[in-house]
Write a protein that holds these residues in place. Structure first.
Motif, PDB file in Angstrom:
ATOM      1  N   ARG A  57       0.737  -1.330   0.028  1.00  0.00           N
ATOM      2  CA  ARG A  57      -0.129   0.084   0.061  1.00  0.00           C
ATOM      3  C   ARG A  57       0.845   1.163   0.011  1.00  0.00           C
ATOM      4  O   ARG A  57       0.649   2.090  -0.656  1.00  0.00           O
ATOM      5  N   ARG A  58       1.901   1.251   0.774  1.00  0.00           N
ATOM      6  CA  ARG A  58       2.699   2.328   0.835  1.00  0.00           C
ATOM      7  C   ARG A  58       3.249   2.585  -0.354  1.00  0.00           C
ATOM      8  O   ARG A  58       3.574   3.999  -0.890  1.00  0.00           O
ATOM      9  N   ALA A  59       4.169   1.626  -0.740  1.00  0.00           N
ATOM     10  CA  ALA A  59       4.752   1.697  -1.953  1.00  0.00           C
ATOM     11  C   ALA A  59       3.792   2.220  -3.402  1.00  0.00           C
ATOM     12  O   ALA A  59       4.526   2.865  -4.186  1.00  0.00           O
ATOM     13  N   SER A  60       2.744   1.529  -3.465  1.00  0.00           N
ATOM     14  CA  SER A  60       1.741   2.016  -4.353  1.00  0.00           C
ATOM     15  C   SER A  60       1.297   3.290  -4.467  1.00  0.00           C
ATOM     16  O   SER A  60       1.448   4.386  -5.458  1.00  0.00           O
ATOM     17  N   LEU A  61       1.160   3.951  -3.222  1.00  0.00           N
ATOM     18  CA  LEU A  61       0.867   5.444  -3.004  1.00  0.00           C
ATOM     19  C   LEU A  61       1.821   6.400  -3.518  1.00  0.00           C
ATOM     20  O   LEU A  61       1.911   7.365  -4.076  1.00  0.00           O
ATOM     21  N   LEU A  62       3.188   5.941  -3.118  1.00  0.00           N
ATOM     22  CA  LEU A  62       4.479   6.607  -3.296  1.00  0.00           C
ATOM     23  C   LEU A  62       4.936   6.687  -4.798  1.00  0.00           C
ATOM     24  O   LEU A  62       5.275   7.604  -5.385  1.00  0.00           O
ATOM     25  N   LEU A  63       4.774   5.395  -5.247  1.00  0.00           N
ATOM     26  CA  LEU A  63       5.294   5.018  -6.553  1.00  0.00           C
ATOM     27  C   LEU A  63       4.388   5.479  -7.722  1.00  0.00           C
ATOM     28  O   LEU A  63       4.888   5.681  -8.956  1.00  0.00           O
ATOM     29  N   ALA A  64       3.150   4.754  -7.424  1.00  0.00           N
ATOM     30  CA  ALA A  64       2.192   4.948  -8.448  1.00  0.00           C
ATOM     31  C   ALA A  64       0.971   6.117  -8.252  1.00  0.00           C
ATOM     32  O   ALA A  64       0.265   6.323  -9.051  1.00  0.00           O
ATOM     33  N   GLY A  65       1.031   6.569  -6.831  1.00  0.00           N
ATOM     34  CA  GLY A  65      -0.148   7.474  -6.569  1.00  0.00           C
ATOM     35  C   GLY A  65      -1.407   6.892  -6.629  1.00  0.00           C
ATOM     36  O   GLY A  65      -2.396   7.624  -6.992  1.00  0.00           O
TER      37      GLY A  65
END
Length: 996
Positions: A362-370
């Motif tokens: 979840r955190r990576a998705s928000l940071l990397l893909a918005g």
């Protein structure tokens, strides 16, 4: 049997030992052991077998006669080595394993029940010693082996012999052939309490007994070495430090990493650390003596800390987990008199829990893909393994969200977005891009004001984003990341394509954010054929000039990069050099050495940057790289001086007072170092920047610089700097963090260069995946035993989102941005435009560092977003069928705690999961608290007589004016919709919403 016979047998046994028989003892003699003889240098096994002389063998001997136990004991455990095929000049290791101690209590009587010896017992012999006489193997031979065990591999045979002789002198008197009057290793191998009095032993008797017990118990080498240190007052074997330096430190550390600066003519020549080159016949002795003085004056820990970058002007040279660091540490501790290596670095993350796969995704998705991960993706990583998570993270690296991550991450370092708001209009007054200049003049003079503004803004946007788009292109196309410097192409939007006369086309020439790969075809230098006539409104009409084949050097000669770090007649490209070192090699010249305050040094006028050691410490690295930018003028134009021959300022060319005045054809200053890099000179003046780009890309520090470049984008903060003063209260913790992080950077860089797994070298996507998978990204919370450790409080999860990241998170969670707008093709929202600086963002000009902690001003922005968005979100969502909603998927507007508590709890679970990223049951205390807030808020609205509709109260703002609400049902008879607005404010101001 008479005493004479006993004496005879005893003498026979001694004679056997003195002639060629060996014997092993622990507390008493050992029989039945297995003997192995190996060549010390090659490891070749010469022989292996079991000792034959145990008690049964003695009793079955036909010459055996009843004698007392002492005679028995002196006969047991004997063996012979003199017939082995050995080289007299080579060293051999004799190892005896197992067997039984026949006199464990040392009463000189054969034990009825001999004690097992777990062993081993070892000793060193030359081939000549084996052939000459017998020896005793036991506590002293084992002590001798432990004494040199860690160092013999780098010691010559003569150094090894000297070390063993030195130890013998410290432990025994003249035991073997006392008539010779000298003590050496042979005396140590001769002494044994079965044959000689303890008065001939000089060492610690308790330590001797401890070694006997250690052998019997099979104690580790480390335990045995500790006992040896108690047996003798010596510190380290003679010659060990010299040998270790010669074999492990001189070639791998001193000559490989240090001497480039630390030599008599180098930039560190004025320090106490000055090395001799290998061409100097005495370089080993000279360098060991220098290090000895350093250890005496600075101490081991200070030298090691400098090697890792602490207080070192050259930055980090070694990492604490590298073999080179280990070799240097052993050498320094040998010089300091310690007989062991340093303390093993503790696991920095011990006692801390890592975020699980779902939270990490979840955190990576928000940071990397918005965007938020789908339920299917979360389920996949929950049921999978680390490779599943790694695969899912890799999938995030595509699309517009990832593109924005790359643009923002790169701009946070390069800061070229300055030009978006600070239009470099000078470009429209210079003759170098005539197509652009002429177009601006035509639009202005023909009254096409809107088109002129679009051209101005589009060009500014292009100049700002060009280096960032080039980086993004390399990453997204999975090209070798070195192409950000070595690319012979660039990226252009429609306005830059016009300026560069690039032969590319766009689907929409008005879209400033379309990008194509291109080259610069339209650059024109100023010469006598240039015709320049100012326009009425802006710019000029330009014709003529010198057509130029503009040489590309990736990011390094994009106008945005060059103009962002302009030069002057006195700076001479040094700022460009400083930032080149910093951004692409991860080395900050400004921090590498303190500025001198010495009055004499400051008064020096004899070209101090070239001659004064107080200045050359930085300028020897800085100025050659500055020279590589020789063809680019103060504002970044290529060969911008008249005739288009160079970029040297007119004043310099006219200054005849210089010792080496300007000569026609010069392209760089005669009073500065030649263009180049760390001793390498770039001789072709036409390609010095391209040569620099190739050199930087091939430098081992480029990979480390890349890790440091992208670290803040993922981790939310810069790589840790070396701590300052040792007297600081948290110095030890900061040193541990710095050294551990430096090791991590080094490990990431190694994988980046080699390629992670089966991936290609220099693939930035793969690097980002590994960084996300690491504890540096995933450390989540402290367990009880680490709760008081503040070292990692700033690492891992719980990072304050930037305005851009919070904006994308809000869009991912709610489906909307906060008042999204577009001006001339550039999109923004309240968070990324009006409130960007208020919320800790940057403008890439005066404000260049993002806030990492919430301030009171920032908290008002956090509150303003849901206050202005909440009503709109509720109104829109409840106009849609439940199946297509993002937020209110579990309730309808007429439902409340009185008629649908289960539905409300389900909806609160949904909000908690979507906004805060936590999945909790409907009966969780947090859901109870949220439901209580809903109940109390709704009751208060009813009690205070608020209108039963949205946008109906003059005390509340519901900015629906941007929507056509003619057919919307805004009635709120149960006050549920207005109450849900309060719940959105509750969730969107939660710590877990604005931090990730």
């Amino acid at each position: 049997m008479g005493q004479s016979m006993i004496r005879q047998l005893v003498m026979l046994s001694c004679a056997c030992l003195l002639a060629a028989c060996e014997q092993v003892t622990v507390n008493g003699p050992v029989g039945g052991a297995t003997i192995t003889v190996t060549d010390l240098r090659s490891g070749e096994v010469i022989m292996s077998g079991e000792l034959s002389k145990d008690l049964a063998a003695v009793e079955s001997d036909p010459n055996f006669v009843a004698v007392d136990d002492l005679a028995y004991l002196r006969t047991l455990g004997q063996f012979q080595l003199h017939l082995l095929p050995v080289d007299p000049g080579r060293w051999y290791l004799v190892s005896l394993d197992g067997g039984f101690d026949y006199d464990n209590n040392k009463d000189q009587l054969v034990d009825d029940d001999p004690s097992a010896v777990l062993g081993p017992v070892r000793g060193l012999l030359t081939g000549a010693q084996m052939q000459a006489t017998g020896h005793m193997f036991g506590s002293l031979s084992e002590a001798a082996w432990q004494w040199v065990r860690e160092h013999y591999m780098v010691m010559s045979d003569s150094e090894l012999a000297a070390a063993l002789d030195e130890l013998a002198v410290s432990l025994v008197l003249d035991v073997w052939q006392p008539e010779l009057g000298a003590v050496d290793y042979a005396d140590l191998l001769a002494w044994n309490p079965l044959y000689y009095d303890t008065s001939l032993y000089k060492g610690s008797l308790p330590a001797l007994e401890a070694m006997e017990d250690a052998i019997a118990a099979g104690a580790s080498d480390a335990e045995r070495l500790a006992i040896v240190n108690q047996m003798t007052a010596l510190n380290v074997p003679v010659g060990a430090a010299d040998a270790w330096f010669r074999e492990s430190v001189s070639p791998e550390v001193s000559q490989a990493s240090c001497i480039a600066c630390h030599n008599a003519d180098g930039i560190a020549a004025n320090t106490d650390h000055v090395l001799a080159f290998t061409s100097d016949a005495d370089h080993l002795d000279t360098n060991v003596a220098m290090y000895s003085e350093l250890v005496a004056t600075q101490g081991v820990e200070a030298i090691l800390a400098k090697a890792t970058g602490v207080g070192h002007q050259g930055g980090a040279v070694l990492t604490v987990d590298s073999p080179e660091y280990a070799a240097l540490e052993i050498f320094l501790r040998l010089l300091d008199g310690e007989n062991q290596g340093g303390v093993e670095t503790a696991d920095l993350f011990a006692g801390f829990a890592l975020a699980g796969p779902e939270d990490t995704l979840r955190r990576a998705s928000l940071l990397l893909a918005g965007e938020l991960p789908s339920d299917e993706d979360l389920a996949a990583v929950a049921s999978g393994n680390e490779e599943t998570l790694r695969f899912m993270i890799r999938l995030l690296m595509q699309g517009e969200g990832f593109h924005q991550f790359l643009i923002e991450g790169a701009n946070d370092r390069l800061l070229t977005d300055k030009w978006i708001e600070d239009t470099p209009v000078d470009i429209f007054f210079e003759p170098f891009y005539p197509d652009l200049v002429n177009r601006a003049a035509e639009l202005g003079d023909s009254g096409q004001q809107q088109e002129l503004i679009k051209l101005l803004l589009g060009t500014s946007f292009g100049i700002a984003r060009q280096p960032l788009e080039l980086i993004a292109h390399v990453v997204e196309q999975e090209l070798p990341y070195t192409e950000i410097l070595t690319a012979d192409y660039t990226l252009v939007n429609p306005q830059l394509a016009l300026a560069y006369r690039s032969e590319v086309s766009f689907a929409d020439d008005s879209d400033v954010n379309q990008w194509q790969v291109a080259t610069v075809q339209g650059y024109t230098r100023y010469d006598p054929s240039t015709s320049y006539e100012e326009a009425e409104v802006i710019g000029a009409y330009v014709s003529g000039g010198l057509a130029t084949d503009y040489p590309q050097a990736g990011v390094l000669n994009t106008p945005g990069w060059l103009a962002r770090y302009p030069s002057t007649a006195t700076n001479r490209n040094r700022a460009r050099s400083r930032w080149t070192w910093y951004h692409f090699l991860g080395f900050d010249i400004e921090r590498s050495a303190p500025r001198t305050t010495d009055a004499e040094a400051l008064a020096d006028t004899d070209n101090p940057t070239l001659n004064n050691p107080a200045c050359t410490v930085c300028h020897e690295s800085m100025d050659p790289v500055a020279g590589a930018y020789q063809n680019y003028g103060d504002f970044g134009f290529y060969k911008d001086q008249f005739l288009g021959l160079d970029s040297l300022p007119f004043q310099y060319k006219r200054d005849t007072s210089l010792d080496l005045p300007y000569s026609f054809g010069d392209t760089w200053y005669n009073d500065m170092r030649e263009p180049g890099f760390e001793g390498l000179v770039f001789n072709n003046s036409q390609s010095t920047l391209q040569d620099l780009a190739q050199t930087l890309a091939a430098d081992y520090r480029f990979a480390q610089g890349t890790v440091k470049f992208w670290w803040p984008a993922l981790m939310g903060e810069e790589v840790a700097l070396a701590p300052g003063e040792e007297t600081d209260s948290n110095y030890a913790e900061q040193l541990a963090l710095f050294q551990s992080q430096a090791s991590a950077v080094d490990a990431f860089a190694d994988g980046f260069v080699q390629g992670f797994g089966s991936g290609a070298p220099f693939n930035l996507k793969d690097l980002l995946v590994e960084m996300v998978m690491s504890p540096w990204f995933r450390v989540d919370r402290a367990t009880e035993e680490a709760a008081d450790d503040a070292t990692l409080r700033s690492l891992g999860t719980g990072k304050l989102l930037t305005p851009e990241q919070l904006d994308r998170k809000t869009e991912a969670v709610t489906g909307f941005r906060w008042y999204e707008s577009e001006l001339y093709g550039i999109e923004s929202s309240q968070l990324t435009d009006q409130y960007r600086l208020f919320y800790g963002g940057i403008d890439s000009d005066g404000v260049t560092r993002r806030a990492t902690e919430m301030t009171s001003l920032m908290s008002t922005v956090v509150e303003a977003q849901p206050l202005q968005m909440g009503c709109v979100l509720v109104a829109i969502e409840f106009q849609w069928p439940r199946a297509i909603r993002d937020i209110f998927t579990e309730v309808e507007k007429f439902q409340h705690e009185g008629n649908a508590e289960a539905a409300l709890r389900a909806q609160l679970v949904r909000l908690h999961e979507r906004f805060l990223g936590e999945t909790i049951p409907a009966d969780d205390p947090e859901i109870d608290r949220a439901l209580a807030l809903f109940t109390e808020t709704r009751a208060a609205r009813i009690q205070n007589g608020y209108p039963a509709a949205l946008d109906a109260s003059d005390q509340e703002s519901c900015p629906l004016q941007f929507f056509d609400t003619a057919n919307w049902d805004l009635a709120d008879p149960q006050h549920s919709m207005n109450t849900w607005i309060s719940l959105l404010i509750y969730y969107m101001t939660d710590y877990r919403y604005v931090y990730e």
